[in-house]
Each structure stands twice: as structure tokens, then as C-alpha cells.
Design an enzyme around this catalytic site. Structure first.
Site, PDB file in Angstrom:
ATOM      1  N   HIS A   1      -5.588   5.286   5.464  1.00 23.05           N
ATOM      2  CA  HIS A   1      -5.335   3.981   4.846  1.00 23.05           C
ATOM      3  C   HIS A   1      -6.629   3.363   4.319  1.00 23.05           C
ATOM      4  O   HIS A   1      -6.674   2.876   3.190  1.00 23.05           O
ATOM      5  CB  HIS A   1      -4.675   3.002   5.829  1.00 23.05           C
ATOM      6  CG  HIS A   1      -4.741   1.599   5.301  1.00 23.05           C
ATOM      7  ND1 HIS A   1      -3.849   1.109   4.378  1.00 23.05           N
ATOM      8  CD2 HIS A   1      -5.673   0.622   5.491  1.00 23.05           C
ATOM      9  CE1 HIS A   1      -4.217  -0.121   4.035  1.00 23.05           C
ATOM     10  NE2 HIS A   1      -5.312  -0.444   4.703  1.00 23.05           N
TER      11      HIS A   1
ATOM     12  N   CYS B   1       0.840  -1.197   0.000  1.00 19.32           N
ATOM     13  CA  CYS B   1       0.000   0.000   0.000  1.00 19.32           C
ATOM     14  C   CYS B   1       0.877   1.250   0.000  1.00 19.32           C
ATOM     15  O   CYS B   1       1.891   1.315   0.686  1.00 19.32           O
ATOM     16  CB  CYS B   1      -0.917  -0.006   1.225  1.00 19.32           C
ATOM     17  SG  CYS B   1      -1.983   1.444   1.345  1.00 19.32           S
TER      18      CYS B   1
HETATM   19 ZN    ZN Z   1      -2.075   1.881   3.578  1.00 15.23          ZN
END
Ligand code: ZN
Length: 375
Positions: A335, A304
Site C-alpha cells: 500500500h 486506493c
Molecule cells: Zn492501498
């Protein structure tokens, strides 16, 4: 004259990808709309929300009419300026939250009167007042005022409620008037009943809207029942207009909805979870409060690219969550919203490439594999 438009650029099975054009920007579909309840996506700066990949935000009429008040927002230049978000905004009609949050409601043919959950003050909403509030806020995509019974409800109750909502849809259309550059969406009701959904779709199509929402789902019926309804409900609505599934959902709900022809969704889940230590990743849900993360120097998700994963360890996220620090909610909300937008982008690409089935198989396989092993 500024106009709006919806173009479908590719289809794969029942899934579609395309774009809604508005004077305030383009919304790539399928789209996920973060929820900015009280003129803020909690814990996020608007530019950070944009960085996650969001094209459009949702604002809540019910909350904003109570505080700070629609007339005040209008005097201060409208919701976009007030909250410093220049992109498109969709506002709900207030109807759903009156039912779920307000105290002492009274429902009549004209509308609903209720007491504020904040201070007990008395308020009224009707199709005409909801259209006025959404105009004062400056909403780009306005929702019809409707009534949504909680499920389970008996068929008679669902039928009466749906027909009331269709009369309110006509009144919403009349009150909205002609506003170039702004869209008005009708809301299909009818619970899980195929014939009532069809009747509702027919009534809305006869009135004519810029887009169509599927309302009355994700209200406690469960995923199987919701998908059962989505197996027929989207196809009852006009093929060439955006279809919006309200209040959905978890990542697997979203994937299943897009597969069934949904173009837009919204949900508080990624932001709300972010404030309680819950992260959504391609490997499923991760609870950062869990002690297993206390000594873990690895990122939440090494693939990510969000700031929480790029710059912080699981150990840090665990620590700030346990310590009740504000940054815990900020990082995890970032996130989660980033993950949701990545998911939407992957689906748009997969549909364009005619590879939605392969995407879906990989999505479920990654989740089945579960979180990375503990150290
Ligand atoms: Zn993330």
C-alpha cells in the site's frame, strides 16, 4: 550503441516532468525509487514493486559489498538477474552508509577503512573501489563516492568535507571511464551554506556528469531548513540534467522538493513504515496497530486500488499486525509504495497540465482533513 537521455517535457514554476531513458527502461520523472537495500525491497516480490508503478529501484553498495559481495553478484550475472528486476537500478556509493552504519571508521584522502556492522570484518572503500563495485553490480545509474558529515556540523568541517568530496568526484569520474548506457551522477555537498553549495555545483559541473544529486540533506536538519536549502541548491545545478535529492522522504517533503525542481528521490520510509504497522495515505499517516481499527470493516483507503485496500479491511490489517504475521508487512508495504507512486504520477500529471499549485493545495487539504472518523 545503447545510450541514455534526459528530456524535460513540461515545466510548472520550478517543477519539471520528463523522462530518463536507459537501455533497461524509461524512468518517468519526478520519480520515487523504492529502496532494495540487500537486493530486495523487503516484503515485496519484484513484480509487485513494478505493479506499484516503480520504474527504478535503489540498491545499497555498502550492504551488497559486505553481503553477498560484489564479485559474487557479478559471477551470478549481475544484480538485475540476481534479484530478478529487469528495470533500471541506481546504486549509492556506499559513502553515506559507511558513515552511518559501520564501526571504527578511518577517513583519509585516499578513502575510508571500516569494520562491517555485520561481523566486524575489515573493509575499504575509495572512489576507485566504489566505481568498481557499482560496475560489478551492473548498476545503471552510478553515484560518485562522497563524504557526508552529519548535521549540525560547523562550517569549517562542512567546507573541508565538501572539498574532499569534490576531489573524490574527479577520481570517481576518472575511474568510471566511458560506459555507454550507464550514467554517473555527481553529488553536491556544502551543508546548508549557499556559497559552499555553489562552489560544489561549480566543481561538479566543470568535471561533467550525467546527472547531479543533492547530498547531505535529510540528515536531521528538519524540513524547514531542507526546503530553505532547496530554495537555491537545485538551481545551482545544470538545468538540463536530472536532479536527485538523496534519502527523501515523507510525502510532504517529496511534494515540496518536486515544487523546488527535484526530479528523483529515494527513501526507505514507505517500506520501513509498512513493517511497523504505519500506513501513508492521502489523509496522512494511519497507525494500524491502534485498537480503533479492530472492528472496522472498511478499507484503509476506499479510493486506493492496491491489494491491501481492495481486498482487506482495517480490522484484518490490524489483526495481522498485532499477531506479527508476515502478511501485515507485505500488505502495508505494498500500500505505501503504491501510494507513493500514485503521488508521483499525480505530480507528473499536474506539472504537465500546468496545475501544480492546485494539486499542492488539494494535497495539503486532504492531509489536514485527517483520517476517516472512527466507527
Ligand atoms: Zn492501498
Amino acid at each position: 550503441m545503447p545510450t541514455t537521455d534526459f528530456r524535460i517535457s513540461a515545466r510548472d514554476g520550478r517543477a519539471r516532468t520528463g523522462a530518463i531513458t536507459t537501455p533497461r527502461g524509461t524512468i518517468r520523472t519526478p520519480a520515487f525509487m523504492p529502496v532494495g537495500t540487500a537486493a530486495t525491497v523487503k516484503g515485496m516480490m519484484p513484480e509487485s514493486v513494478r505493479e506499484t508503478g516503480a520504474d527504478i529501484l535503489l540498491g545499497n553498495t555498502y550492504h551488497l559489498m559486505l553481503r553477498p559481495g560484489a564479485e559474487r553478484v557479478d559471477r551470478l550475472g549481475g544484480l538485475h538477474r540476481f534479484m530478478n528486476w529487469g528495470g533500471p537500478i541506481l546504486t549509492d556509493s556506499g559513502g553515506f552508509q559507511v558513515m552511518s552504519l559501520a564501526g571504527l571508521r578511518k577517513l583519509t584522502e585516499d578513502g575510508v577503512t571500516f569494520k562491517s556492522h555485520i561481523d566486524g570484518s575489515k573493509h575499504a572503500l575509495s572512489p576507485e573501489r566504489s566505481m568498481e563495485i557499482q560496475r560489478l553490480l551492473g548498476s545503471d545509474i552510478v553515484m560518485c563516492f562522497d563524504e557526508c558529515p552529519a548535521l549540525p556540523a560547523d562550517r569549517k568541517r562542512i567546507e573541508e568535507s565538501m572539498r574532499l568530496s569534490m576531489r573524490w568526484a574527479q577520481r570517481s569520474r576518472d575511474a568510471f571511464g566511458d560506459r555507454p548506457g550507464h550514467m554517473l551522477f555527481g553529488i553536491q555537498q556544502g551543508g546548508l551554506e549557499q556559497d559552499l553549495r555553489a562552489e560544489s555545483a561549480e566543481a561538479l559541473t566543470a568535471i561533467g556528469f550525467d546527472g547531479y544529486a543533492i547530498g547531505g540533506l535529510a540528515v536531521g536538519e528538519g524540513q524547514e531548513a531542507m526546503f530553505g536549502c532547496l530554495d537555491f541548491a537545485p538551481d545551482q545545478l545544470p538545468e538540463d540534467r536530472p536532479r536527485y535529492l538523496m534519502g527523501v522522504g515523507k510525502p510532504d517533503d517529496i511534494v515540496g522538493a518536486v515544487k523546488r525542481g527535484i526530479d528523483m528521490m529515494d527513501c526507505v520510509l514507505p517500506s520501513r513504515s509498512g513493517r511497523t504497522g504505519q500506513a501513508w495515505t492521502r489523509r496522512g499517516q494511519v497507525n494500524l496497530k491502534n485498537a480503533r481499527h479492530a472492528d472496522d470493516p472498511r478499507p484503509l483507503d476506499e479510493d486506493c486500488t492496491c491489494p491491501a485496500c481492495r481486498n482487506y479491511s482495517r480490522a484484518y490489517l490490524h489483526h495481522v499486525q498485532r499477531a506479527g504475521e508476515m502478511i501485515a508487512g507485505m500488505l502495508l508495504t505494498w500500500h505505501n509504495l503504491h501510494y507513493y507512486q500514485e503521488l508521483m504520477g499525480e505530480m507528473r500529471d499536474a506539472i504537465a497540465a500546468g496545475a501544480f499549485d492546485a494539486f499542492e493545495a488539494r494535497f495539503h487539504a486532504d492531509r489536514a482533513a485527517g483520517d476517516i472518523d472512527r466507527l
